[in-house]
Design an enzyme around this catalytic site. Structure first.
Site, PDB file in Angstrom:
ATOM      1  N   SER A 155     -11.921 -78.862 -24.258  1.00 17.30           N
ATOM      2  CA  SER A 155     -12.883 -79.695 -23.521  1.00 17.30           C
ATOM      3  C   SER A 155     -12.436 -79.850 -22.072  1.00 17.30           C
ATOM      4  CB  SER A 155     -12.983 -81.079 -24.164  1.00 17.30           C
ATOM      5  OG  SER A 155     -13.444 -80.971 -25.480  1.00 17.30           O
ATOM      6  N   GLY A 209     -12.549 -80.437 -41.204  1.00 15.34           N
ATOM      7  CA  GLY A 209     -12.397 -81.837 -40.795  1.00 15.34           C
ATOM      8  C   GLY A 209     -13.636 -82.676 -40.996  1.00 15.34           C
TER       9      GLY A 209
HETATM   10  N1  SAH Z   1     -10.452 -81.349 -28.451  1.00  8.11           N
HETATM   11  C1  SAH Z   1     -10.333 -79.912 -28.566  1.00  8.11           C
HETATM   12  C2  SAH Z   1     -11.746 -79.387 -28.767  1.00  8.11           C
HETATM   13  C3  SAH Z   1     -11.801 -77.996 -29.234  1.00  8.11           C
HETATM   14  S1  SAH Z   1     -13.481 -77.384 -29.421  1.00  8.11           S
HETATM   15  C4  SAH Z   1      -9.713 -79.385 -27.283  1.00  8.11           C
HETATM   16  O1  SAH Z   1     -10.027 -79.947 -26.236  1.00  8.11           O
HETATM   17  O2  SAH Z   1      -8.931 -78.431 -27.314  1.00  8.11           O
HETATM   18  C5  SAH Z   1     -13.865 -77.993 -31.014  1.00  8.11           C
HETATM   19  C6  SAH Z   1     -12.966 -77.541 -32.105  1.00  8.11           C
HETATM   20  O3  SAH Z   1     -13.490 -77.989 -33.344  1.00  8.11           O
HETATM   21  C7  SAH Z   1     -12.866 -76.015 -32.247  1.00  8.11           C
HETATM   22  O4  SAH Z   1     -11.521 -75.657 -32.127  1.00  8.11           O
HETATM   23  C8  SAH Z   1     -13.411 -75.731 -33.626  1.00  8.11           C
HETATM   24  O5  SAH Z   1     -12.770 -74.656 -34.277  1.00  8.11           O
HETATM   25  C9  SAH Z   1     -13.172 -77.047 -34.337  1.00  8.11           C
HETATM   26  N2  SAH Z   1     -14.027 -77.271 -35.491  1.00  8.11           N
HETATM   27  C10 SAH Z   1     -15.343 -77.023 -35.599  1.00  8.11           C
HETATM   28  N3  SAH Z   1     -15.798 -77.315 -36.837  1.00  8.11           N
HETATM   29  C11 SAH Z   1     -14.730 -77.800 -37.530  1.00  8.11           C
HETATM   30  C12 SAH Z   1     -14.559 -78.273 -38.851  1.00  8.11           C
HETATM   31  N4  SAH Z   1     -15.563 -78.287 -39.733  1.00  8.11           N
HETATM   32  N5  SAH Z   1     -13.331 -78.700 -39.224  1.00  8.11           N
HETATM   33  C13 SAH Z   1     -12.284 -78.641 -38.350  1.00  8.11           C
HETATM   34  N6  SAH Z   1     -12.379 -78.190 -37.087  1.00  8.11           N
HETATM   35  C14 SAH Z   1     -13.587 -77.782 -36.671  1.00  8.11           C
END
Ligand code: SAH
Length: 234
Positions: free
Chosen positions: A60, A147
């Protein structure tokens, strides 16, 4: 607002976020200064915009991390427990961990194993032996799992969700301690998404506030991400 805080250095970026009044809490500012984004955001770490991590996932933008940290700040005290769902790069896990030491616990849940392994490696590259000790003591956990249901059976002082879902399920709301807070993007991808802040008071009453519009990747299936790329951006 999105781009204006970019800077040539991590400290400059954090200073710009404070000048823009996105950051105001001294402890949060110090923790962000102590966590150099270059470890987590492989390219252009100090640009105030999202960056690709590979697999269709993004770290992000710094201003979103700043909003999330400020929202959850009252709960981010030494000894607190934090859940970061969709922890991606691992950047926020590291910042949370600095804020809840000593005695706190941070669980990052990320469903893409490649990203999660990289996040743990990045945390160790950033914090060295301190990171290794926290991982050994399970005070920081990078859990590879879906998650969408959080960590059922556990409760947290602060929950951050880094990907958007159409509705927040009851099973997640139950995991907010009393008192406790959750920062979560809500809405379908390609439709309007907003950040909601859920607050449970000391008596257990839960309230929610809509903060602002956002564009997050979905909290969805692994296949959605693998269809968007198979390579880690390093
Ligand atoms: N806060 C993180 C955001 C990453 S983008 C950062 O700033 O680095 C969102 C993330 O959510 C991705 O890495 C994606 O793989 C994860 N994600 C999406 N669906 C998910 C799920 N069902 N369970 C766990 N992670 C998930």
């Amino acid at each position: 607002m999105a781009w204006r805080c970019s800077a040539p250095t991590n400290a400059g970026l954090v200073d710009n976020l404070a000048t823009a009044n996105i950051l105001s809490t001294p402890r949060i500012i110090a923790a962000m200064k102590a966590t150099d984004r270059s470890h987590y955001s492989p390219r252009r770490p100090y640009d105030d915009c999202p960056q690709s991590l590979g697999f269709g996932a993004t770290i992000s933008a710094p201003h979103m991390h700043a909003h999330a940290l400020e929202s959850l700040a009252p709960m981010l005290r030494p000894g607190a427990s934090v859940l970061d769902i969709g922890s991606g790069s691992g950047y926020l896990v590291s910042v949370f961990s600095k804020l809840v030491r000593p005695g706190g616990k941070v669980i990052g849940v990320e469903h893409l194993k490649e990203l999660n392994d990289a996040a743990e490696r990045r945390f160790i590259a950033e914090e060295g032996s301190v990171a290794k000790e926290l991982l050994q003591k399970n005070e920081v956990i990078f859990k590879t799992a879906d998650g969408r249901r959080g960590c059922p059976g556990e409760k947290f002082d602060a929950i951050h969700v880094g990907a958007s879902m159409p509705v927040v399920p009851e099973v997640l709301l139950e995991q907010i301690k009393s008192p406790g807070k959750m920062f979560v993007p809500v809405g379908d991808v390609n439709e309007d998404q907003y950040i909601y802040e859920y607050t449970r008071d000391a008596e257990g009453h839960l309230t929610r506030e809509r903060l602002f519009g956002v564009a997050y990747v979905p909290l969805g299936d692994v296949d959605y991400y693998y269809a968007r790329g198979r390579r880690l951006v390093e």
